[in-house]
Design a protein around this motif. Structure first.
Motif, PDB file in Angstrom:
ATOM      1  N   ARG A  70      58.939  19.613  38.163  1.00 42.36           N
ATOM      2  CA  ARG A  70      59.113  21.069  38.300  1.00 42.36           C
ATOM      3  C   ARG A  70      58.872  21.565  39.726  1.00 42.36           C
ATOM      4  O   ARG A  70      59.241  22.687  40.050  1.00 42.36           O
ATOM      5  CB  ARG A  70      58.252  21.816  37.304  1.00 42.36           C
ATOM      6  CG  ARG A  70      56.785  21.742  37.555  1.00 42.36           C
ATOM      7  CD  ARG A  70      56.035  22.654  36.558  1.00 42.36           C
ATOM      8  NE  ARG A  70      54.628  22.512  36.745  1.00 42.36           N
ATOM      9  CZ  ARG A  70      53.804  21.805  35.978  1.00 42.36           C
ATOM     10  NH1 ARG A  70      54.286  21.190  34.918  1.00 42.36           N
ATOM     11  NH2 ARG A  70      52.532  21.713  36.236  1.00 42.36           N
ATOM     12  N   GLU A  73      62.011  22.899  41.454  1.00 42.81           N
ATOM     13  CA  GLU A  73      62.701  24.117  41.018  1.00 42.81           C
ATOM     14  C   GLU A  73      62.975  25.003  42.227  1.00 42.81           C
ATOM     15  O   GLU A  73      62.127  25.159  43.109  1.00 42.81           O
ATOM     16  CB  GLU A  73      61.857  24.866  39.995  1.00 42.81           C
ATOM     17  CG  GLU A  73      61.775  24.153  38.661  1.00 42.81           C
ATOM     18  CD  GLU A  73      60.839  24.852  37.675  1.00 42.81           C
ATOM     19  OE1 GLU A  73      60.322  25.940  37.988  1.00 42.81           O
ATOM     20  OE2 GLU A  73      60.630  24.281  36.594  1.00 42.81           O
ATOM     21  N   PRO A  76      68.417  23.434  45.994  1.00 44.90           N
ATOM     22  CA  PRO A  76      69.816  23.233  45.616  1.00 44.90           C
ATOM     23  C   PRO A  76      69.923  22.044  44.670  1.00 44.90           C
ATOM     24  O   PRO A  76      69.139  21.077  44.768  1.00 44.90           O
ATOM     25  CB  PRO A  76      70.517  22.950  46.945  1.00 44.90           C
ATOM     26  CG  PRO A  76      69.633  23.563  47.983  1.00 44.90           C
ATOM     27  CD  PRO A  76      68.235  23.458  47.441  1.00 44.90           C
ATOM     28  N   GLU A  77      70.882  22.093  43.765  1.00 41.63           N
ATOM     29  CA  GLU A  77      70.995  21.086  42.710  1.00 41.63           C
ATOM     30  C   GLU A  77      71.029  19.657  43.254  1.00 41.63           C
ATOM     31  O   GLU A  77      70.331  18.782  42.743  1.00 41.63           O
ATOM     32  CB  GLU A  77      72.239  21.357  41.859  1.00 41.63           C
ATOM     33  CG  GLU A  77      72.345  20.448  40.660  1.00 41.63           C
ATOM     34  CD  GLU A  77      73.546  20.779  39.780  1.00 41.63           C
ATOM     35  OE1 GLU A  77      74.067  19.840  39.161  1.00 41.63           O
ATOM     36  OE2 GLU A  77      73.941  21.946  39.717  1.00 41.63           O
ATOM     37  N   GLU A  78      71.825  19.407  44.277  1.00 49.68           N
ATOM     38  CA  GLU A  78      71.925  18.050  44.825  1.00 49.68           C
ATOM     39  C   GLU A  78      70.589  17.601  45.438  1.00 49.68           C
ATOM     40  O   GLU A  78      70.173  16.461  45.254  1.00 49.68           O
ATOM     41  CB  GLU A  78      73.042  17.966  45.877  1.00 49.68           C
ATOM     42  CG  GLU A  78      73.185  16.608  46.545  1.00 49.68           C
ATOM     43  CD  GLU A  78      73.511  15.458  45.581  1.00 49.68           C
ATOM     44  OE1 GLU A  78      73.291  14.298  45.980  1.00 49.68           O
ATOM     45  OE2 GLU A  78      73.949  15.684  44.438  1.00 49.68           O
ATOM     46  N   ALA A  80      67.576  18.645  44.606  1.00 50.78           N
ATOM     47  CA  ALA A  80      66.634  18.433  43.505  1.00 50.78           C
ATOM     48  C   ALA A  80      66.911  17.103  42.801  1.00 50.78           C
ATOM     49  O   ALA A  80      65.989  16.373  42.456  1.00 50.78           O
ATOM     50  CB  ALA A  80      66.701  19.583  42.510  1.00 50.78           C
ATOM     51  N   ARG A  81      68.186  16.776  42.617  1.00 47.70           N
ATOM     52  CA  ARG A  81      68.556  15.522  41.973  1.00 47.70           C
ATOM     53  C   ARG A  81      68.090  14.328  42.811  1.00 47.70           C
ATOM     54  O   ARG A  81      67.486  13.386  42.293  1.00 47.70           O
ATOM     55  CB  ARG A  81      70.071  15.466  41.758  1.00 47.70           C
ATOM     56  CG  ARG A  81      70.537  14.253  40.957  1.00 47.70           C
ATOM     57  CD  ARG A  81      72.063  14.187  40.846  1.00 47.70           C
ATOM     58  NE  ARG A  81      72.703  13.941  42.128  1.00 47.70           N
ATOM     59  CZ  ARG A  81      72.680  12.760  42.783  1.00 47.70           C
ATOM     60  NH1 ARG A  81      72.030  11.742  42.272  1.00 47.70           N
ATOM     61  NH2 ARG A  81      73.284  12.610  43.941  1.00 47.70           N
ATOM     62  N   ARG A  82      68.306  14.375  44.124  1.00 51.13           N
ATOM     63  CA  ARG A  82      67.882  13.282  45.005  1.00 51.13           C
ATOM     64  C   ARG A  82      66.349  13.185  45.065  1.00 51.13           C
ATOM     65  O   ARG A  82      65.783  12.099  45.041  1.00 51.13           O
ATOM     66  CB  ARG A  82      68.429  13.472  46.429  1.00 51.13           C
ATOM     67  CG  ARG A  82      69.933  13.300  46.547  1.00 51.13           C
ATOM     68  CD  ARG A  82      70.405  11.887  46.355  1.00 51.13           C
ATOM     69  NE  ARG A  82      69.819  10.991  47.347  1.00 51.13           N
ATOM     70  CZ  ARG A  82      69.706   9.677  47.202  1.00 51.13           C
ATOM     71  NH1 ARG A  82      70.145   9.107  46.109  1.00 51.13           N
ATOM     72  NH2 ARG A  82      69.161   8.933  48.120  1.00 51.13           N
ATOM     73  N   GLU A  84      64.236  14.059  42.764  1.00 55.43           N
ATOM     74  CA  GLU A  84      63.773  13.501  41.491  1.00 55.43           C
ATOM     75  C   GLU A  84      64.013  11.994  41.463  1.00 55.43           C
ATOM     76  O   GLU A  84      63.171  11.237  40.990  1.00 55.43           O
ATOM     77  CB  GLU A  84      64.469  14.179  40.314  1.00 55.43           C
ATOM     78  CG  GLU A  84      64.151  13.576  38.956  1.00 55.43           C
ATOM     79  CD  GLU A  84      62.675  13.598  38.580  1.00 55.43           C
ATOM     80  OE1 GLU A  84      62.289  12.819  37.678  1.00 55.43           O
ATOM     81  OE2 GLU A  84      61.890  14.355  39.165  1.00 55.43           O
TER      82      GLU A  84
END
Length: 124
Positions: A70, A73, A76-78, A80-82, A84
């Motif tokens: 979390r 949060e 940007p989506e990309e 956050a994905r990297r 994680e």
């Protein structure tokens, strides 16, 4: 006589040769130690465990866990994905388990395995 540890791990703090050290590496039967002045030494594990005054002061299991997902949060989506992916990968490398908890499946990579990591291909 104090009980000897069953397992020595990276990051453990130990007393050896009258000084405090941090376990920096484990390779075969060799243990690399750094004292508080950052002086390095390599000791055979058997010698270390049998030495007079050897004590485990704290274990790496006491180190703070990596941040939960979390914390990403608002990124940007990309990104956050990297982030994680890296969080899970580093946790797996440090603990041998993807989420660092004892209930996770057996390790795919990490300090105690010879298999290749399915995330990055590291390992032997």
């Amino acid at each position: 006589m104090p009980a000897r540890p069953r397992l020595l791990s990276l990051g453990d703090r130990v007393r050896y040769d009258g000084r405090e050290h941090t376990v920096a590496a484990l390779h075969g039967t060799s243990v690399r130690l750094f004292d508080d002045t950052q002086a390095a030494s390599v000791v055979l594990l058997g010698h270390l465990l049998a030495s007079e005054g050897f004590t485990v002061l704290s274990t790496a299991l006491n180190r703070p866990p990596l941040p939960e997902a979390r914390v990403f949060e608002g990124l940007p989506e990309e990104a956050a994905r990297r982030a994680e992916w890296w969080r899970r990968h580093l946790t797996e490398l440090l603990t041998g388990r993807p989420d660092g908890d004892a209930g996770s499946p057996a390790a795919r990579c990490g300090p105690s395995t010879t298999r290749r990591c399915t995330r990055c291909g590291s390992g032997s």
